[in-house]
Design a protein around this motif. Structure first.
Motif, PDB file in Angstrom:
ATOM      1  N   GLU A   3      72.469  35.830  13.047  1.00 49.15           N
ATOM      2  CA  GLU A   3      72.531  37.274  13.282  1.00 49.15           C
ATOM      3  C   GLU A   3      71.279  37.968  12.751  1.00 49.15           C
ATOM      4  N   LYS A   4      70.150  37.479  13.188  1.00 44.05           N
ATOM      5  CA  LYS A   4      68.867  37.997  12.735  1.00 44.05           C
ATOM      6  C   LYS A   4      68.711  39.491  13.043  1.00 44.05           C
ATOM      7  N   TYR A   5      69.364  39.937  14.111  1.00 40.74           N
ATOM      8  CA  TYR A   5      69.246  41.349  14.478  1.00 40.74           C
ATOM      9  C   TYR A   5      69.868  42.280  13.444  1.00 40.74           C
ATOM     10  N   LYS A   6      70.613  41.720  12.504  1.00 37.85           N
ATOM     11  CA  LYS A   6      71.259  42.548  11.480  1.00 37.85           C
ATOM     12  C   LYS A   6      70.415  42.678  10.210  1.00 37.85           C
ATOM     13  N   GLN A   7      69.193  42.170  10.227  1.00 37.98           N
ATOM     14  CA  GLN A   7      68.369  42.236   9.024  1.00 37.98           C
ATOM     15  C   GLN A   7      68.063  43.687   8.647  1.00 37.98           C
ATOM     16  N   GLN A   8      67.803  43.886   7.361  1.00 40.40           N
ATOM     17  CA  GLN A   8      67.610  45.233   6.822  1.00 40.40           C
ATOM     18  C   GLN A   8      66.510  46.012   7.544  1.00 40.40           C
ATOM     19  N   ASP A   9      65.390  45.363   7.854  1.00 36.71           N
ATOM     20  CA  ASP A   9      64.302  46.107   8.509  1.00 36.71           C
ATOM     21  C   ASP A   9      64.707  46.587   9.901  1.00 36.71           C
ATOM     22  N   VAL A  10      65.510  45.799  10.595  1.00 34.44           N
ATOM     23  CA  VAL A  10      65.998  46.196  11.919  1.00 34.44           C
ATOM     24  C   VAL A  10      66.951  47.381  11.766  1.00 34.44           C
ATOM     25  N   ARG A  11      67.850  47.274  10.803  1.00 36.44           N
ATOM     26  CA  ARG A  11      68.824  48.357  10.562  1.00 36.44           C
ATOM     27  C   ARG A  11      68.110  49.669  10.223  1.00 36.44           C
ATOM     28  N   GLU A  12      67.138  49.580   9.343  1.00 38.60           N
ATOM     29  CA  GLU A  12      66.420  50.796   8.932  1.00 38.60           C
ATOM     30  C   GLU A  12      65.650  51.415  10.099  1.00 38.60           C
ATOM     31  N   GLU A  35      78.104  51.847  10.207  1.00 40.56           N
ATOM     32  CA  GLU A  35      77.144  51.654  11.281  1.00 40.56           C
ATOM     33  C   GLU A  35      77.311  50.268  11.893  1.00 40.56           C
ATOM     34  N   HIS A  36      77.063  50.215  13.178  1.00 39.32           N
ATOM     35  CA  HIS A  36      77.071  48.953  13.892  1.00 39.32           C
ATOM     36  C   HIS A  36      75.777  48.864  14.682  1.00 39.32           C
ATOM     37  N   ILE A  37      75.295  47.668  14.858  1.00 42.09           N
ATOM     38  CA  ILE A  37      74.171  47.474  15.760  1.00 42.09           C
ATOM     39  C   ILE A  37      74.772  47.152  17.116  1.00 42.09           C
ATOM     40  N   GLU A  38      74.501  48.044  18.034  1.00 47.95           N
ATOM     41  CA  GLU A  38      75.068  47.977  19.372  1.00 47.95           C
ATOM     42  C   GLU A  38      74.155  47.176  20.299  1.00 47.95           C
ATOM     43  N   HIS A  39      74.751  46.249  21.016  1.00 53.64           N
ATOM     44  CA  HIS A  39      74.053  45.563  22.101  1.00 53.64           C
ATOM     45  C   HIS A  39      74.474  46.266  23.383  1.00 53.64           C
ATOM     46  N   LEU A  40      73.595  47.117  23.897  1.00 52.58           N
ATOM     47  CA  LEU A  40      73.935  47.891  25.092  1.00 52.58           C
ATOM     48  C   LEU A  40      74.437  46.962  26.185  1.00 52.58           C
ATOM     49  N   LYS A  41      73.683  45.907  26.434  1.00 47.61           N
ATOM     50  CA  LYS A  41      74.143  44.867  27.345  1.00 47.61           C
ATOM     51  C   LYS A  41      74.830  43.828  26.465  1.00 47.61           C
ATOM     52  N   PHE A  48      73.764  37.958  29.458  1.00 52.78           N
ATOM     53  CA  PHE A  48      72.974  38.754  28.503  1.00 52.78           C
ATOM     54  C   PHE A  48      72.731  38.030  27.177  1.00 52.78           C
ATOM     55  N   HIS A  49      73.107  36.742  27.078  1.00 49.83           N
ATOM     56  CA  HIS A  49      72.876  35.992  25.831  1.00 49.83           C
ATOM     57  C   HIS A  49      71.426  36.123  25.367  1.00 49.83           C
ATOM     58  N   TYR A  53      68.593  39.266  20.752  1.00 49.44           N
ATOM     59  CA  TYR A  53      67.562  39.661  19.786  1.00 49.44           C
ATOM     60  C   TYR A  53      66.492  40.543  20.413  1.00 49.44           C
ATOM     61  N   ASP A  54      66.745  41.026  21.613  1.00 51.07           N
ATOM     62  CA  ASP A  54      65.774  41.868  22.317  1.00 51.07           C
ATOM     63  C   ASP A  54      65.848  43.297  21.764  1.00 51.07           C
ATOM     64  N   TRP A  55      64.732  43.744  21.211  1.00 51.24           N
ATOM     65  CA  TRP A  55      64.699  45.075  20.595  1.00 51.24           C
ATOM     66  C   TRP A  55      65.227  46.160  21.537  1.00 51.24           C
ATOM     67  N   ASN A  56      64.880  46.083  22.812  1.00 52.24           N
ATOM     68  CA  ASN A  56      65.295  47.105  23.782  1.00 52.24           C
ATOM     69  C   ASN A  56      66.798  47.120  24.043  1.00 52.24           C
ATOM     70  N   ASN A  57      67.488  46.102  23.580  1.00 51.81           N
ATOM     71  CA  ASN A  57      68.942  46.045  23.767  1.00 51.81           C
ATOM     72  C   ASN A  57      69.703  46.446  22.500  1.00 51.81           C
ATOM     73  N   LEU A  58      68.972  46.745  21.430  1.00 51.39           N
ATOM     74  CA  LEU A  58      69.614  47.090  20.159  1.00 51.39           C
ATOM     75  C   LEU A  58      69.624  48.604  19.957  1.00 51.39           C
ATOM     76  N   HIS A  59      70.776  49.120  19.554  1.00 51.22           N
ATOM     77  CA  HIS A  59      70.929  50.560  19.351  1.00 51.22           C
ATOM     78  C   HIS A  59      71.787  50.805  18.120  1.00 51.22           C
ATOM     79  N   TRP A  60      71.721  52.024  17.593  1.00 50.52           N
ATOM     80  CA  TRP A  60      72.456  52.422  16.396  1.00 50.52           C
ATOM     81  C   TRP A  60      73.747  53.091  16.838  1.00 50.52           C
ATOM     82  N   CYS A  61      74.875  52.622  16.343  1.00 50.80           N
ATOM     83  CA  CYS A  61      76.145  53.043  16.910  1.00 50.80           C
ATOM     84  C   CYS A  61      77.204  53.151  15.824  1.00 50.80           C
TER      85      CYS A  61
END
Ligand SMILES: [Zn+2]
Length: 156
Positions: A3-12, A35-41, A48-49, A53-61
């Motif tokens: 779950e690398k997308y959940k790292q602190q720098d990504v969250r911030e 807060e949740h990290i949303e995968h739009l897709k 969508f696997h 980890y695609d930045w454009n698919n990550l959102h703050w939710c």
């Protein structure tokens, strides 16, 4: 790391990008929800696997919108992407009821998937609406006759 997308720098970065607000309901995150990290897709859908980890698919939710949306996806009318779309073109606020109304089928998907007319959101919007209406009435009562003449000239 799974779950690398959940790292602190990504969250911030996401929190800053969304000014601490949910990408769907625009409520501040933290005081009443996690807060949740949303995968739009949705990353759970095989197609969508690769976007996990695609930045454009990550959102703050917020937790509620994220849980409501889950793994829902509509190929024909995808949910609003606030980093690309102008949400005002797809969804509008009804100032009388406090509900949001779809202006486009994609808006309808967004309202349905993120459950944007849930009771607490509608109540919250109505409180803001009442406050704005009161400010308008107050301004009307305190506007001088010279101000009224000025506005008449401006808007006639
Ligand atoms: Zn939300």
């Amino acid at each position: 790391m799974k779950e690398k997308y959940k790292q602190q720098d990504v969250r911030e970065a996401l929190e800053q990008m969304y000014n601490g607000k949910c990408c769907y309901c625009e409520n501040g995150i933290g005081a009443e929800s996690y807060e949740h990290i949303e995968h739009l897709k949705p990353k759970a859908l095989p197609k969508f696997h690769k976007l996990t980890y695609d930045w454009n698919n990550l959102h703050w939710c917020c937790q509620i919108c994220n849980t409501s949306k889950g793994d829902q996806w509509d190929d024909n009318n995808p949910i609003v992407d606030p980093t690309i779309d102008d949400p005002q073109q797809l969804i509008e606020f009804d100032v009388v009821t406090g509900e949001v109304i779809a202006r486009h089928p994609r808006g309808e998907t967004t309202i349905k998937h993120a459950c944007l007319n849930r009771k607490k959101l509608v109540e919250s919007r109505n409180k803001v609406g009442e406050h704005v209406r009161e400010l308008i009435l107050q301004a009307k009562r305190t506007t001088s006759s010279s101000d009224k003449d000025f506005y008449k000239k401006m808007y006639n």
